[in-house]
Enzyme design. Structure first.
Site: not given
Ligand code: UD1
Ligand code: CA
Length: 460
Positions: A378, A104, A10, A14, A225, A375, A384
């Site tokens: 100061a 994350d 992801g 934010r 996030n 010793n 070096n």
């Molecule tokens: C997700 C969960 C939610 C949970 C929350 C917990 C889903 C749909 N939602 O929401 O139920 O409460 O985590 O923190 O699963 N990522 C990818 N590829 C993508 C999208 C995301 O690798 O296409 C990774 C992101 O880098 C991140 C993780 O998945 O590390 C979670 O994605 P994020 O978009 O933060 O999901 P949340 O909205 O937090």
């Molecule tokens: Ca998240």
């Protein structure tokens, strides 16, 4: 055996940062590094796959040293379900379960993963938690106590938004079912994404038991996030680390004013005053006292040593019973024996300092081998560096160097020698003798200071 898949593709909009979200540091280490540290502590992991996408090159480069890791590319990022799908080809099909972790959600601990495994039975398990403010998380829907669905914030009805039990995102899934379930996911939701959470409904349909487990401590499942959430979790984690120290018997003068970015190993009766930062691996021996506002990185401090206020130590070793600071700087390769004294505004680099030697004020000692009982006056400087090469200075046992001396390396001062104050030493100084190299002092008789034009002395 289990597969581990860490979703880390992801963008992290934010965060408002060019650095990919999972590389944002928490306690001095990328968030993904924390997750991998937990994975390393799990028993019988067959494969670990990190799903990368946004900033994939940077994420892969940051962990290139870990040969056991596999990376799966998710391009473009179509949701958490799609992310797991991208990892399928890299999984060990023989591993019964696949553990999904999120890049994350950095602080989940091995014991919590063990709880999840214990909960799975012959079905699957979701790590859930109950939050006072569940906004933003997927809500857990139950019927007669059993999990039947997870509904995302944006898709939830007003009634569902009142549910405080949430999906942490961490799940243990049966590997053999994954390909089938993931191929059935649809994007008909508020985000237009393939939600991993939609496999719950498919599992219910297929009669797979969905169990749940809870983390021991809530910080383990906090998702990050934004920078605000990152700073908040940093604070919670630092409080936790400080408490671990005080529980083990370390005197931390104010646990809210201590930062550990790495691991800190302490002997008994260690005292740490306020505002200190420890980075990398730091070892403090029995009875070590660290004064306020010190920064100590990758260092070993032996028993009974006192580090006074505002001292910086980086990749150095200090022996027993030493006194360092206030305002000292030990740079990489400083190796101090026992009972050494290093005082204010003294910088030591790549030098061995022998037992009981003292460099107490305003000096630079670099690329030097110093014996015992020396010793240094100061304002002494080892010269070096000639702009191209570095040279060593050797100062043997019991040497006394007068104040304001420059030792132009390569140069050796023999044992027991004394160097007169203000000397610029360019040749070796013999043992047990006084060597002085400075212009003789003269006084000019009848000299008058210059007087500006039109200036008259006023005598009274
Ligand atoms: C997700 C969960 C939610 C949970 C929350 C917990 C889903 C749909 N939602 O929401 O139920 O409460 O985590 O923190 O699963 N990522 C990818 N590829 C993508 C999208 C995301 O690798 O296409 C990774 C992101 O880098 C991140 C993780 O998945 O590390 C979670 O994605 P994020 O978009 O933060 O999901 P949340 O909205 O937090
Ligand atoms: Ca998240």
């Amino acid at each position: 055996m289990i597969n581990v898949v860490i979703l880390a593709a992801g963008q992290g909009k934010r965060m408002h940062s060019k650095l990919p979200k999972v590389l944002q540091p928490l306690a001095g280490k990328p968030m993904l590094g924390h997750v991998l540290e937990t994975v390393a502590k799990l028993p019988d992991v067959s494969r670990t796959v990190v799903v990368v996408g946004c900033g994939a090159d940077a994420v892969q480069a940051a962990f290139a040293g870990d040969e056991k890791l596999r990376f799966a590319l998710q391009q473009p990022q179509l949701g958490t379900g799609h992310a797991l799908q991208c990892a399928l080809a890299s999984l060990d099909e023989q591993a019964e379960y696949t553990l999904v972790l999120l890049g994350d959600v950095p602080l989940v601990q091995p014991e919590t993963i063990e709880r999840l495994r214990a909960a799975a039975g012959d079905g699957m398990a979701i790590l859930t938690t109950v939050l006072r403010n569940p906004t933003g998380y997927g809500r857990i829907l139950r019927q007669k106590g059993r999990i039947v669905a997870i509904v995302e914030q944006k898709d939830a009805t007003e009634g569902q938004k009142q549910i405080r039990e949430v999906n942490t995102g961490i799940m243990l899934l049966p590997t053999a079912r994954l390909a089938g379930w993931l191929s059935e996911l649809k994007t008909s939701n508020a985000h237009g994404e393939y939600y991993l959470t939609d496999i719950i409904g498919l599992a219910v349909r297929d009669g797979v038991r969905i169990n749940s487990a809870r983390p021991r401590r809530s910080f383990e499942v906090e998702g990050v996030n934004s920078k605000t959430q990152l700073a908040r979790l940093e604070g919670i984690w630092q409080d936790h680390l400080a408490e671990e120290l005080t529980e083990s018997g370390v005197t931390v003068i104010d646990p809210s004013r201590l930062d550990i970015r790495g691991n800190l190993e302490c002997g008994s009766d260690v005292v740490i005053d306020v505002g200190c930062i420890f980075e990398g691996h730091v070892k403090l021996g029995d009875g070590v006292h660290v004064g306020p506002y010190c920064v100590i990185r990758n260092a070993e401090i032996a028993a009974g040593t006192r580090i006074e206020a505002f001292t910086h130590i980086d990749s150095a070793k200090v022996g027993e019973g030493a006194r360092i600071g206030p305002y000292s700087r030990l740079r990489p390769g400083a190796d101090l024996a026992g009972n050494v004294h290093i005082g204010n505004f003294v910088e030591i680099k790549k030098s061995e300092i022998g037992e009981g030697s003292k460099v107490n004020h305003l000096s630079y000692i670099g690329d030097t081998t110093m014996g015992a009982g020396v010793n240094i006056g100061a304002g002494t400087i080892t010269c070096n560096y000639n702009g191209v090469q570095k040279f060593r200075t050797v100062i043997e046992d019991r040497v006394f160097v007068g104040s304001g001396t420059q030792l132009v390396a390569p140069v050796t001062v023999g044992a027991g020698a004394t160097i007169g104050a203000g000397t610029t030493l360019t040749h070796d100084a013999p043992a047990d003798k006084l060597t002085v190299g400075r212009a003789r002092q003269t006084t000019i008789e009848g000299w008058k200071p210059p007087v500006p034009e039109g200036y008259t002395f006023v005598k009274n």
